[in-house]
Design an enzyme around this catalytic site. Structure first.
Site, PDB file in Angstrom:
ATOM      1  N   SER A  35       6.487 -62.084  -4.278  1.00  9.45           N
ATOM      2  CA  SER A  35       5.440 -62.922  -4.870  1.00  9.45           C
ATOM      3  C   SER A  35       4.900 -62.270  -6.133  1.00  9.45           C
ATOM      4  CB  SER A  35       4.301 -63.134  -3.867  1.00  9.45           C
ATOM      5  OG  SER A  35       4.744 -63.896  -2.764  1.00  9.45           O
ATOM      6  N   GLU A  50       0.347 -59.978  -8.858  1.00  8.94           N
ATOM      7  CA  GLU A  50       0.437 -59.300  -7.563  1.00  8.94           C
ATOM      8  C   GLU A  50       1.435 -58.146  -7.661  1.00  8.94           C
ATOM      9  OE1 GLU A  50       1.917 -60.462  -3.083  1.00  8.94           O
ATOM     10  OE2 GLU A  50       0.479 -61.804  -4.062  1.00  8.94           O
ATOM     11  N   ARG A  96      -5.211 -59.124  -0.893  1.00 11.20           N
ATOM     12  CA  ARG A  96      -4.118 -58.415  -1.570  1.00 11.20           C
ATOM     13  C   ARG A  96      -4.589 -57.143  -2.287  1.00 11.20           C
ATOM     14  NH1 ARG A  96      -2.501 -60.963   1.616  1.00 11.20           N
ATOM     15  NH2 ARG A  96      -0.932 -62.627   1.612  1.00 11.20           N
TER      16      ARG A  96
END
Length: 307
Positions: A228, A298, A179
């Site tokens: 998310s 995130e 990520r």
């Protein structure tokens, strides 16, 4: 809150600018959470050359932020000082297939890129069908879902730096990790080349249908959400940690941890950006107390809090 209007000075310094400059423009309508304050300057470039010209002549002390469709972002209530650049689909949204290569502008929606790849009978990009952002964001954060990641398909990315110079970056240059990418945060991605694998059309479509079915049944896709919220820690699922800490359905003001998927925060209708961020920090504290694990955001958070 409003900021000093610096757009007249910018326009005077950039007589050949073709894009649109707006002062104190609300960013809330441009994000999926529908919260947040204004951008001091919102710039929508006409094309890549216009973006390069703008960056070349922009005062170095002004901070720059880039937004796509605002799907994985919180804009704080006090707004964003400096310049917010929005790459519009009309200038940066083209997607085309040639052989096994998919070329796309970074304002193209991830889902659209998956659809073009499928139409060209190219597999490997189906995971993008389940990601509600743009290709620019996918590059910056190595977006992934359903077993696939951006790093798996990238051939080359094109970007412009703060000096207005163009760079082409290979997969290795991107320094992808989970990520994240390790490239200069000041680079603004404008285009990308992905490689797919020729495959049976029916198999590709079936995989995309699976991706969509998973989203429909497991994620609150019809809510005002940012996707998310937390990265999965090594060996753990963030949602399981959040659930185990008793945070499913937890509320702060108009913000709530989704009952459907507790790694999603939602705006129930009247949330502020501060409600959402405070809720996220509360969840992080409870998970740390429950499991000893410190969740990492995130979702990107930009701007200043309301005074």
């Amino acid at each position: 809150m409003s900021f000093p209007d610096i757009t007249p000075d910018l326009k005077a310094a950039m007589p050949a600018l073709r894009g649109r400059l707006l002062a104190n423009e609300s960013l809330a309508p441009l994000t999926w959470f529908r919260v947040g304050g204004p951008a001091q300057v919102l710039f929508t470039p006409a094309d890549a050359d216009d973006l390069a010209y703008f960056l070349k002549h922009l005062p170095a002390e002004l901070p720059v932020y880039v937004i796509g469709v605002g799907s994985n972002m919180i804009v704080r209530d006090g707004g964003v000082p400096g310049v917010v650049i929005r790459l519009a689909p009309r200038a940066f949204g083209e997607v085309k297939a040639e052989g096994d290569i998919i070329t796309a502008g970074t304002a193209a929606r991830d889902k659209r890129v998956a659809e073009v790849a499928a139409s060209a009978d190219l597999a490997g990009l189906e995971f993008l069908f389940g990601i509600p952002g743009t290709i620019g964001g996918a590059l910056r954060m190595n977006a992934g879902a359903n077993g696939g990641e951006t790093k798996d398909i990238l051939v080359e990315a094109t970007a412009i730096d703060r000096r207005g110079e163009t760079h082409r970056l290979s997969n290795a240059d991107m320094k992808f990790t989970y990520r994240a990418s390790g490239t200069d945060a000041a680079l603004i991605f404008t285009a990308v080349r992905f490689r797919g694998t020729p495959s049976e059309p029916a198999a590709i479509r079936a995989r995309m249908a699976e991706v969509q079915a998973h989203r429909e049944t497991a994620q609150p896709i019809r809510e005002k959400t940012g996707g998310s919220t937390f990265k999965n820690p090594p060996g753990h699922s963030a949602w399981k940690l959040v659930d185990a800490a008793g945070c499913r359905g937890l509320k702060v003001g108009g913000a709530q941890v989704s009952e459907m998927h507790c790694n999603f925060l939602i705006n129930t209708g009247n949330a502020t950006a501060d409600d959402i961020e405070t809720l996220g920090e509360t969840v992080r504290e409870r998970v740390k107390a429950s499991s000893g694990i410190e969740l990492q955001w995130e979702i990107k958070r930009i701007g200043v809090k309301a005074s």
